[in-house]
Motif scaffolding. Structure first.
Motif, PDB file in Angstrom:
ATOM      1  N   ALA A 119       0.828  -1.207   0.000  1.00  6.22           N
ATOM      2  CA  ALA A 119       0.000   0.000   0.000  1.00  6.22           C
ATOM      3  C   ALA A 119       0.860   1.254   0.000  1.00  6.22           C
ATOM      4  CB  ALA A 119      -0.926  -0.001   1.214  1.00  6.22           C
ATOM      5  N   ALA A 120       1.932   1.243   0.792  1.00  5.03           N
ATOM      6  CA  ALA A 120       2.831   2.400   0.840  1.00  5.03           C
ATOM      7  C   ALA A 120       3.523   2.609  -0.498  1.00  5.03           C
ATOM      8  CB  ALA A 120       3.859   2.210   1.954  1.00  5.03           C
ATOM      9  N   CYS A 121       3.953   1.525  -1.139  1.00  2.00           N
ATOM     10  CA  CYS A 121       4.605   1.628  -2.448  1.00  2.00           C
ATOM     11  C   CYS A 121       3.646   2.179  -3.497  1.00  2.00           C
ATOM     12  CB  CYS A 121       5.125   0.261  -2.876  1.00  2.00           C
ATOM     13  SG  CYS A 121       6.517  -0.352  -1.888  1.00  2.00           S
ATOM     14  N   CYS A 122       2.416   1.702  -3.496  1.00  2.00           N
ATOM     15  CA  CYS A 122       1.417   2.192  -4.448  1.00  2.00           C
ATOM     16  C   CYS A 122       1.121   3.672  -4.209  1.00  2.00           C
ATOM     17  CB  CYS A 122       0.136   1.372  -4.339  1.00  2.00           C
ATOM     18  SG  CYS A 122       0.246  -0.293  -5.018  1.00  2.00           S
ATOM     19  N   ALA A 123       1.058   4.062  -2.932  1.00  2.00           N
ATOM     20  CA  ALA A 123       0.810   5.471  -2.615  1.00  2.00           C
ATOM     21  C   ALA A 123       1.950   6.344  -3.107  1.00  2.00           C
ATOM     22  CB  ALA A 123       0.629   5.634  -1.108  1.00  2.00           C
ATOM     23  N   PHE A 124       3.188   5.864  -2.961  1.00  2.00           N
ATOM     24  CA  PHE A 124       4.344   6.623  -3.452  1.00  2.00           C
ATOM     25  C   PHE A 124       4.294   6.786  -4.962  1.00  2.00           C
ATOM     26  CE2 PHE A 124       8.600   6.453  -5.323  1.00  2.00           C
ATOM     27  CZ  PHE A 124       9.137   7.633  -4.820  1.00  2.00           C
ATOM     28  N   LEU A 125       3.974   5.691  -5.679  1.00  2.00           N
ATOM     29  CA  LEU A 125       3.906   5.752  -7.139  1.00  2.00           C
ATOM     30  C   LEU A 125       2.769   6.660  -7.604  1.00  2.00           C
ATOM     31  CD1 LEU A 125       4.601   1.997  -7.952  1.00  2.00           C
ATOM     32  CD2 LEU A 125       6.148   3.930  -8.293  1.00  2.00           C
ATOM     33  N   ALA A 126       1.648   6.645  -6.891  1.00  2.00           N
ATOM     34  CA  ALA A 126       0.533   7.533  -7.229  1.00  2.00           C
ATOM     35  C   ALA A 126       0.946   8.992  -7.055  1.00  2.00           C
ATOM     36  CB  ALA A 126      -0.676   7.220  -6.359  1.00  2.00           C
ATOM     37  N   VAL A 132      -2.327   7.527 -11.516  1.00  2.00           N
ATOM     38  CA  VAL A 132      -2.741   8.041 -10.206  1.00  2.00           C
ATOM     39  C   VAL A 132      -3.963   7.284  -9.709  1.00  2.00           C
ATOM     40  CG1 VAL A 132      -3.652  10.044  -8.969  1.00  2.00           C
ATOM     41  CG2 VAL A 132      -1.772  10.339 -10.580  1.00  2.00           C
ATOM     42  N   LEU A 133      -4.943   7.107 -10.590  1.00  2.00           N
ATOM     43  CA  LEU A 133      -6.166   6.401 -10.211  1.00  2.00           C
ATOM     44  C   LEU A 133      -5.881   4.936  -9.871  1.00  2.00           C
ATOM     45  CD1 LEU A 133      -9.245   6.357  -9.923  1.00  2.00           C
ATOM     46  CD2 LEU A 133      -9.391   5.869 -12.384  1.00  2.00           C
ATOM     47  N   GLY A 134      -5.124   4.267 -10.743  1.00  2.00           N
ATOM     48  CA  GLY A 134      -4.846   2.845 -10.520  1.00  2.00           C
ATOM     49  C   GLY A 134      -4.047   2.587  -9.260  1.00  2.00           C
TER      50      GLY A 134
END
Length: 258
Positions: A12-19, A234-236
């Motif tokens: 979740a943290a990695c996805c948030a960073f990429l977003a 961003v959405l994904g």
């Protein structure tokens, strides 16, 4: 179960960073002005008159057709095609032996990149008002045309691989299965979008990567296409971050109460 939940929180943290990264790139592109080359040169001349040469720095975008630099039209290294920018990658596919957790000997297939190169040669982007020198550095060109993607089985006739002007000494041994060759180019005349920083620190005016870091984009896709792709990321990533965080928290809580 707790460990699985913690892994979910890390995801979740990695996805948030990429977003966040995609959102930053999109917002920076939206805020930056697309400038005709003639206007950019006028800004440079005014700055040079006021402060002297070597001090001009201006973040901007230019859009136009790619043209070879004055030194002539380069050719790609593998296919020998005329271009303004090229990149290649050669990947070795091989088998190796290993022992599993029970001590049994097994074989697995792996890959390694043995050669990769991006063209650093400057080129022009030409619009209706003039030409701007572009210095690509080691940046990838988004949307570059892939002109080669081929796997050749290993001939097993030595430890040197020769492809066009490239000659690579290989330490692959008997496990080598073959080599995958890939090449991308941007042809002269391709419509390009470049987002970066114009400056004259090198003597002449050129557009390249920002001196103090920041967004640098080379693309044959339009700004609108790039923004759409970044907003989709961003959405994904945002959805992925939320789902992973929720699943991770549930698993951690279940692991604790059990």
């Amino acid at each position: 179960m707790i460990w699985v939940g913690l892994v979910g929180l890390v995801v979740a943290a990695c996805c948030a960073f990429l977003a966040r990264l995609a959102n930053t790139r999109a917002r920076v592109m939206e805020r930056t002005e697309t400038v005709p080359v003639q206007e950019l040169r006028a800004l440079h001349e005014a700055a040079a008159t006021a402060a002297g040469p070597g001090h001009f720095r201006y973040r901007c975008e230019v859009v136009g057709q790619a043209r070879p630099h004055k030194d002539g039209v380069p050719r790609s290294e593998l296919e020998g095609l005329e271009c303004v920018w090229h990149r290649h990658r050669i990947t070795r596919k091989y088998e190796e032996s290993y022992r599993d957790g029970s001590g049994n000997r097994r074989r697995r297939t792996r890959t390694e990149v043995v050669s990769e190169h991006r063209s650093p040669t400057a080129f022009f982007v030409e619009d209706a008002t003039g030409r701007m020198v572009i210095r690509p550095g080691d940046e990838d060109f988004i949307g570059a045309e892939k002109v080669l993607d081929r796997f050749d089985p290993h001939a097993r006739d030595g430890n040197r691989l020769t492809i066009g002007p490239l000659s690579l000494r290989l330490g692959g041994g008997s496990g080598t299965l073959g080599y995958r060759r890939e090449e991308w180019i941007v042809r002269p005349g391709s419509r390009c979008y470049v987002h970066g920083e114009a400056g004259d620190a090198g003597g002449g005016l050129a557009l390249g990567a920002p001196a103090e870091g920041g967004v640098f984009v080379l693309s044959v896709k339009s700004e609108e296409e790039l923004l759409r792709a970044e907003n989709n990321r961003v959405l994904g990533y945002g959805i992925g971050s939320g789902l992973a965080a929720l699943a991770g928290l549930v698993l951690v809580v279940l692991g604790i109460i059990r």
